[in-house]
Design a protein around this motif. Structure first.
Motif: not given
Length: 119
Positions: A56-58, A76-80
């Motif tokens: 995500l950060a790249r 939870h990470a995908i939903d965020a």
């Protein structure tokens, strides 16, 4: 990367990642970090989540493909993730069929439309 466009990243089981690598998506960034992660039985959920967040950060990644059964582990990470780029697409694997009811991105997209929009 400026003239080359953006990459597709893959997080998946060995068969899925191998198929995409044979299709030519494999790439290393300037820090020698790959744009894929093969998830095996002993791969920790923390490692999967950290890899997902690093993708995500790249700024060289436009699409992240992830096997749906792996996405369930880090739901939870995908939903965020709310940005449109990189797009996160859940895909089936050989042993785990796709279930549209579990796909949070598809549910979010359905929420943007009403039944009247399709008449």
């Amino acid at each position: 990367m400026a003239g080359r466009g953006k990459l597709i990243a893959v997080i998946g089981d060995e068969d899925t990642v191998t198929g995409f690598l044979l299709g030519g998506i494999g790439e290393l960034n300037k820090n020698r970090k790959p744009n894929f992660l093969v998830v095996e039985k002993d791969t920790s959920i923390t490692e999967i989540e950290e890899t997902f967040k690093s993708f995500l950060a790249r700024n060289d990644i436009a699409i992240i493909l992830i096997n749906q059964f792996i996405a369930e582990m880090i739901r939870h990470a995908i939903d965020a993730h709310m940005q449109s780029i990189p797009a996160v697409l859940e895909i089936p694997s050989k042993e785990h069929p796709y279930d549209a009811s579990k796909d949070s991105i598809l549910r979010r997209a359905k929420g943007m439309f009403s039944a009247e929009d399709f008449r």
